[in-house]
Design a protein around this motif. Structure first.
Motif, short mmCIF file in Angstrom:
data_model
loop_
_atom_site.label_atom_id
_atom_site.label_comp_id
_atom_site.label_asym_id
_atom_site.label_seq_id
_atom_site.Cartn_x
_atom_site.Cartn_y
_atom_site.Cartn_z
N VAL A 1 0.86 -1.18 0.00
CA VAL A 1 0.00 0.00 0.00
C VAL A 1 0.90 1.23 0.00
CG1 VAL A 1 -1.51 1.39 1.50
CG2 VAL A 1 -2.04 -1.01 1.08
N ILE A 2 0.55 2.20 -0.84
CA ILE A 2 1.19 3.51 -0.81
C ILE A 2 0.07 4.53 -0.76
CG2 ILE A 2 2.72 5.15 -1.91
CD1 ILE A 2 3.95 2.91 -3.52
N SER B 1 3.70 11.25 4.28
CA SER B 1 3.09 12.39 4.95
C SER B 1 3.73 13.73 4.57
CB SER B 1 3.19 12.20 6.48
OG SER B 1 2.43 11.08 6.87
N ASP B 2 4.70 13.71 3.69
CA ASP B 2 5.38 14.94 3.30
C ASP B 2 5.26 15.21 1.80
OD1 ASP B 2 6.30 15.61 5.90
OD2 ASP B 2 7.88 14.10 5.70
N LYS B 3 4.18 14.75 1.21
CA LYS B 3 3.89 14.96 -0.22
C LYS B 3 4.96 14.38 -1.15
CE LYS B 3 1.22 19.13 0.66
NZ LYS B 3 -0.13 18.75 0.54
N GLN B 4 5.67 13.36 -0.69
CA GLN B 4 6.63 12.69 -1.56
C GLN B 4 5.87 12.02 -2.71
OE1 GLN B 4 6.04 12.05 1.74
NE2 GLN B 4 7.82 11.11 2.69
N SER C 1 8.71 7.41 -5.22
CA SER C 1 9.86 7.32 -4.31
C SER C 1 9.92 5.95 -3.62
CB SER C 1 9.81 8.44 -3.26
OG SER C 1 8.69 8.28 -2.40
N VAL C 2 8.86 5.17 -3.78
CA VAL C 2 8.79 3.82 -3.22
C VAL C 2 9.01 2.82 -4.36
CG1 VAL C 2 7.30 2.15 -2.04
CG2 VAL C 2 7.19 4.58 -1.42
N LYS C 3 9.66 1.70 -4.06
CA LYS C 3 9.93 0.70 -5.09
C LYS C 3 8.69 -0.16 -5.35
CE LYS C 3 13.08 -2.86 -6.44
NZ LYS C 3 13.57 -4.13 -6.15
N PHE C 4 8.26 -0.21 -6.61
CA PHE C 4 7.17 -1.07 -7.05
C PHE C 4 7.27 -1.20 -8.56
CE2 PHE C 4 5.47 3.25 -6.99
CZ PHE C 4 4.96 3.38 -8.27
N ASN D 1 -0.57 10.55 -10.29
CA ASN D 1 0.25 9.49 -9.69
C ASN D 1 0.58 8.40 -10.71
OD1 ASN D 1 0.29 10.75 -7.17
ND2 ASN D 1 -1.53 9.66 -6.47
N ILE D 2 -0.37 8.10 -11.59
CA ILE D 2 -0.13 7.12 -12.64
C ILE D 2 0.92 7.65 -13.61
CG2 ILE D 2 -1.17 5.88 -14.60
CD1 ILE D 2 -2.04 4.85 -11.80
N GLU D 3 0.76 8.90 -14.00
CA GLU D 3 1.72 9.52 -14.92
C GLU D 3 3.13 9.53 -14.31
OE1 GLU D 3 2.45 10.62 -18.62
OE2 GLU D 3 0.40 10.36 -17.93
N ASP D 4 3.22 9.84 -13.02
CA ASP D 4 4.52 9.84 -12.33
C ASP D 4 5.13 8.44 -12.35
OD1 ASP D 4 6.63 10.97 -10.54
OD2 ASP D 4 5.69 9.61 -9.07
#
Length: 186
Positions: free
Chosen positions: A88-89, A118-121, A125-128, A138-141
């Motif tokens: 979960v992210i 919690s800091d708008k990262q 930035s998470v591995k998936f 978020n999908i585009e990122d």
């Protein structure tokens, strides 16, 4: 695809219905979750004081703890977990971390990890390998960082236009993951 990241609000957690319930019952608002058709719905129907209450006291009173699972979410995640690691992210305020973890414990999903940002990262930035999210940005990122993405189909993202138009709900998520997995760059 080894690791699938799943968003909470609007994808797995019925944030919009919990939000409307709390605004209506604590603030005497007249919000209707079925009319939440864009990102700005609350700001068009609540005044600044009510919006502030929803971002502070509503959080303390369980905005991120007492909501429902999106229809089909438990079955959908369990099916995906038979072939993939599920994490979960989510973006949540720090004050909601305890309630978020309590809700995740309650629904008892087969998760390999939980990332509460919690800091708008950015979620990237998470591995998936693949992200399931209702927010087109978020999908585009994820895609811009050489990962896959599936837009969780919601009324508020119907006008989203981007180059990877894979949309799904929990009812057809297995097929969407298979389709998207074939097109992810190695």
């Amino acid at each position: 695809v080894s690791t699938i990241a799943v968003d909470l609000d609007g994808t797995l957690y019925e944030y919009h219905t919990a939000y409307c319930y709390m605004a209506n019952n604590y603030l005497s608002a007249k919000l209707d979750a079925t009319r939440w058709v864009d990102w700005d719905y609350p700001s068009r129907h609540l005044d600044s004081g009510q919006l502030e209450w929803m971002s502070s006291l509503a959080v303390e009173r369980g905005l991120y703890r007492y909501g429902h699972v999106m229809k089909g979410g438990i079955i959908g995640v369990n099916k995906l977990a038979q072939r993939h690691d599920i994490i979960v992210i989510t973006h949540r305020p720090r004050s909601a971390v305890k309630d978020t973890l309590a809700w995740l414990t309650y629904v008892n999903l087969p998760l390999s990890g939980v990332h509460i940002l919690s800091d708008k990262q950015p979620k990237s930035s998470v591995k998936f390998d693949l992200l399931i999210d209702d927010k087109p940005d978020n999908i585009e990122d994820a895609i811009c960082h050489a990962r896959g993405g599936i837009l969780f189909d919601q009324t508020w993202n119907q006008n989203a236009v981007y180059k990877w138009p894979v949309r799904a709900t929990w009812h057809n998520m297995e097929e969407a993951v298979s389709e998207r997995s074939r097109s992810i760059r190695p």
